[in-house]
Design a protein around this motif. Structure first.
Motif, PDB file in Angstrom:
ATOM      1  N   SER A 124       0.845  -1.191   0.000  1.00 17.79           N
ATOM      2  CA  SER A 124       0.000   0.000   0.000  1.00 17.79           C
ATOM      3  C   SER A 124       0.883   1.246   0.000  1.00 17.79           C
ATOM      4  O   SER A 124       1.768   1.383   0.851  1.00 17.79           O
ATOM      5  CB  SER A 124      -0.896  -0.013   1.247  1.00 17.79           C
ATOM      6  N   VAL A 125       0.662   2.139  -0.972  1.00 21.21           N
ATOM      7  CA  VAL A 125       1.551   3.294  -1.142  1.00 21.21           C
ATOM      8  C   VAL A 125       0.768   4.556  -1.490  1.00 21.21           C
ATOM      9  O   VAL A 125      -0.392   4.494  -1.889  1.00 21.21           O
ATOM     10  CB  VAL A 125       2.579   3.045  -2.274  1.00 21.21           C
ATOM     11  N   VAL A 126       1.436   5.677  -1.356  1.00 22.27           N
ATOM     12  CA  VAL A 126       0.989   6.903  -2.004  1.00 22.27           C
ATOM     13  C   VAL A 126       1.810   7.018  -3.273  1.00 22.27           C
ATOM     14  O   VAL A 126       3.045   7.003  -3.230  1.00 22.27           O
ATOM     15  CB  VAL A 126       1.199   8.145  -1.128  1.00 22.27           C
ATOM     16  N   GLY A 127       1.123   7.070  -4.409  1.00 25.05           N
ATOM     17  CA  GLY A 127       1.798   7.203  -5.681  1.00 25.05           C
ATOM     18  C   GLY A 127       1.556   8.581  -6.263  1.00 25.05           C
ATOM     19  O   GLY A 127       0.579   9.253  -5.928  1.00 25.05           O
ATOM     20  N   GLY A 128       2.444   9.000  -7.136  1.00 25.01           N
ATOM     21  CA  GLY A 128       2.283  10.313  -7.744  1.00 25.01           C
ATOM     22  C   GLY A 128       2.990  10.393  -9.087  1.00 25.01           C
ATOM     23  O   GLY A 128       3.698   9.455  -9.491  1.00 25.01           O
ATOM     24  N   LEU A 129       2.796  11.482  -9.766  1.00 19.93           N
ATOM     25  CA  LEU A 129       3.471  11.708 -11.044  1.00 19.93           C
ATOM     26  C   LEU A 129       4.989  11.573 -10.872  1.00 19.93           C
ATOM     27  O   LEU A 129       5.566  12.089  -9.912  1.00 19.93           O
ATOM     28  CB  LEU A 129       3.145  13.100 -11.575  1.00 19.93           C
ATOM     29  N   LYS A 130       5.618  10.911 -11.792  1.00 16.79           N
ATOM     30  CA  LYS A 130       7.066  10.719 -11.710  1.00 16.79           C
ATOM     31  C   LYS A 130       7.817  12.046 -11.679  1.00 16.79           C
ATOM     32  O   LYS A 130       8.883  12.167 -11.078  1.00 16.79           O
ATOM     33  CB  LYS A 130       7.552   9.881 -12.889  1.00 16.79           C
ATOM     34  N   SER A 131       7.247  13.061 -12.314  1.00 19.72           N
ATOM     35  CA  SER A 131       7.919  14.358 -12.396  1.00 19.72           C
ATOM     36  C   SER A 131       7.910  15.125 -11.079  1.00 19.72           C
ATOM     37  O   SER A 131       8.651  16.093 -10.922  1.00 19.72           O
ATOM     38  CB  SER A 131       7.253  15.215 -13.476  1.00 19.72           C
ATOM     39  N   LEU A 132       7.088  14.704 -10.129  1.00 21.18           N
ATOM     40  CA  LEU A 132       6.984  15.402  -8.848  1.00 21.18           C
ATOM     41  C   LEU A 132       7.999  14.841  -7.859  1.00 21.18           C
ATOM     42  O   LEU A 132       8.100  13.629  -7.673  1.00 21.18           O
ATOM     43  CB  LEU A 132       5.567  15.281  -8.286  1.00 21.18           C
ATOM     44  N   GLN A 133       8.743  15.725  -7.216  1.00 25.04           N
ATOM     45  CA  GLN A 133       9.780  15.323  -6.272  1.00 25.04           C
ATOM     46  C   GLN A 133       9.181  15.112  -4.876  1.00 25.04           C
ATOM     47  O   GLN A 133       9.098  16.035  -4.075  1.00 25.04           O
ATOM     48  CB  GLN A 133      10.894  16.372  -6.224  1.00 25.04           C
ATOM     49  N   VAL A 134       8.737  13.913  -4.616  1.00 28.78           N
ATOM     50  CA  VAL A 134       8.151  13.550  -3.328  1.00 28.78           C
ATOM     51  C   VAL A 134       8.810  12.268  -2.850  1.00 28.78           C
ATOM     52  O   VAL A 134       8.805  11.258  -3.556  1.00 28.78           O
ATOM     53  CB  VAL A 134       6.629  13.358  -3.445  1.00 28.78           C
ATOM     54  N   LYS A 135       9.388  12.324  -1.638  1.00 31.36           N
ATOM     55  CA  LYS A 135      10.066  11.151  -1.100  1.00 31.36           C
ATOM     56  C   LYS A 135       9.641  10.800   0.319  1.00 31.36           C
ATOM     57  O   LYS A 135      10.038   9.750   0.845  1.00 31.36           O
ATOM     58  CB  LYS A 135      11.584  11.372  -1.133  1.00 31.36           C
ATOM     59  N   SER A 136       8.855  11.677   0.947  1.00 35.44           N
ATOM     60  CA  SER A 136       8.489  11.447   2.344  1.00 35.44           C
ATOM     61  C   SER A 136       7.105  12.018   2.627  1.00 35.44           C
ATOM     62  O   SER A 136       6.533  12.751   1.815  1.00 35.44           O
ATOM     63  CB  SER A 136       9.505  12.113   3.270  1.00 35.44           C
ATOM     64  N   TRP A 137       6.580  11.687   3.811  1.00 42.63           N
ATOM     65  CA  TRP A 137       5.282  12.234   4.225  1.00 42.63           C
ATOM     66  C   TRP A 137       5.342  13.758   4.330  1.00 42.63           C
ATOM     67  O   TRP A 137       4.371  14.444   4.039  1.00 42.63           O
ATOM     68  CB  TRP A 137       4.867  11.639   5.561  1.00 42.63           C
ATOM     69  N   GLU A 138       6.493  14.274   4.731  1.00 40.08           N
ATOM     70  CA  GLU A 138       6.626  15.724   4.858  1.00 40.08           C
ATOM     71  C   GLU A 138       6.441  16.394   3.499  1.00 40.08           C
ATOM     72  O   GLU A 138       5.856  17.477   3.405  1.00 40.08           O
ATOM     73  CB  GLU A 138       8.006  16.069   5.439  1.00 40.08           C
ATOM     74  N   ASP A 139       6.908  15.750   2.441  1.00 38.40           N
ATOM     75  CA  ASP A 139       6.754  16.304   1.095  1.00 38.40           C
ATOM     76  C   ASP A 139       5.294  16.311   0.641  1.00 38.40           C
ATOM     77  O   ASP A 139       4.935  17.038  -0.297  1.00 38.40           O
ATOM     78  CB  ASP A 139       7.583  15.495   0.089  1.00 38.40           C
ATOM     79  N   LEU A 140       4.462  15.489   1.288  1.00 40.34           N
ATOM     80  CA  LEU A 140       3.045  15.408   0.929  1.00 40.34           C
ATOM     81  C   LEU A 140       2.167  16.369   1.727  1.00 40.34           C
ATOM     82  O   LEU A 140       0.962  16.462   1.487  1.00 40.34           O
ATOM     83  CB  LEU A 140       2.536  13.976   1.142  1.00 40.34           C
TER      84      LEU A 140
END
Length: 264
Positions: A124-140
């Motif tokens: 189970s994950v949070v997925g997003g556009l590859k172009s978006l720089q997200v690596k952690s919950w803080e980034d979300l």
């Protein structure tokens, strides 16, 4: 994974009692074998676990798992089409005998139904556009994340009050994926498999897993008070994990093998 908000165990128990649902007799396995038919609740709108092919026939990993079970037990198979929100009600009200539909094992659900041993696994994950720089919950933080109502992802993210997450709920996985494919959603919370399917549907919007939520065991769901049925299902799962048939089904549709510990 899915739809209408997951009932708490207490609310579910009270709700079904109000509907006049009573505990099932402890011989459902005998009833199934006598009828020579098994009714299995399966969501056919969550590829690659359940879907309709070009010939308008059910296919997917859960579909083939259900077919293998019916074949091994010498039974006619009836699919009871379901959504995430109706999977458990379908067995509690007797519309289906069991659930094979990406049903993750949770303590809350275990208060309402019984589970077999795991036959597959779900990341189970949070997925997003590859172009978006997200690596952690803080980034979300402050981001809008699409979920299917009633899924474990919906429940988990809703309880993350301190994360400042904005949740957009869709009625099922198909509409959630459509939102991602068409640009209405840049983030989704679902299985890693479904995240990877988004880019297949629209190569211009490739998604990838960004943040791991958890890894769930997937099991067959059944009504409480059916020890014989549960034991027979557990034995069937053990046999087909050992002989590699369940792993082959999973690999065919998901592109990866089951966890080594599960395969034995």
């Amino acid at each position: 994974m899915f739809r209408r908000s997951l009932l708490t165990a207490a609310a579910a128990t009270a709700g079904f009692a109000a509907l006049g649902v009573t505990p099932a007799r402890a011989d459902q396995y005998d009833d199934i074998m006598k009828a020579k038919k098994i009714r299995i609740a399966t969501d056919l709108a969550i590829p690659p676990s359940g879907m309709i092919d070009a010939s308008m026939q059910p296919t997917g990993s859960d579909v083939e798992t259900a077919r293998l079970l019916a074949q091994d037990w010498g039974l006619q198979l009836e699919f009871v089409q379901t959504t995430g929100a109706t999977r458990i009600p379908n067995v509690l009200t007797g519309k289906a005998d069991i659930i094979i539909s990406t049903l993750s094992v949770t303590a809350e659900r275990a208060k309402v139904i019984d589970f077999t041993r795991a036959y597959a696994a779900l990341e189970s994950v949070v997925g997003g556009l590859k172009s978006l720089q997200v690596k952690s919950w803080e980034d979300l933080r402050g981001k809008t994340i699409a979920v299917s109502r009633g899924t474990t992802q919906d429940t988990t993210l809703t309880n993350m009050k301190d994360r400042d997450l904005r949740i957009a709920r869709y009625d099922d996985d198909a509409t959630m994926v459509t939102a991602a494919v068409t640009g209405q959603a840049d983030f989704v919370a679902t299985s890693a498999t479904i995240v990877n399917q988004i880019g297949v549907k629209n190569p211009a919007r490739p998604f990838e897993p960004k943040v791991l939520i958890t890894t769930f065991d997937l099991a067959i769901g059944l009504r409480k008070g059916e020890p014989q049925l549960r034991e027979k299902l557990d034995a069937w799962i053990a046999t087909n994990l050992k002989n590699g048939k369940l792993n082959a089904i999973y690999k065919k549709f998901h592109g990866s093998e089951l966890p080594a510990a599960m395969r034995g």
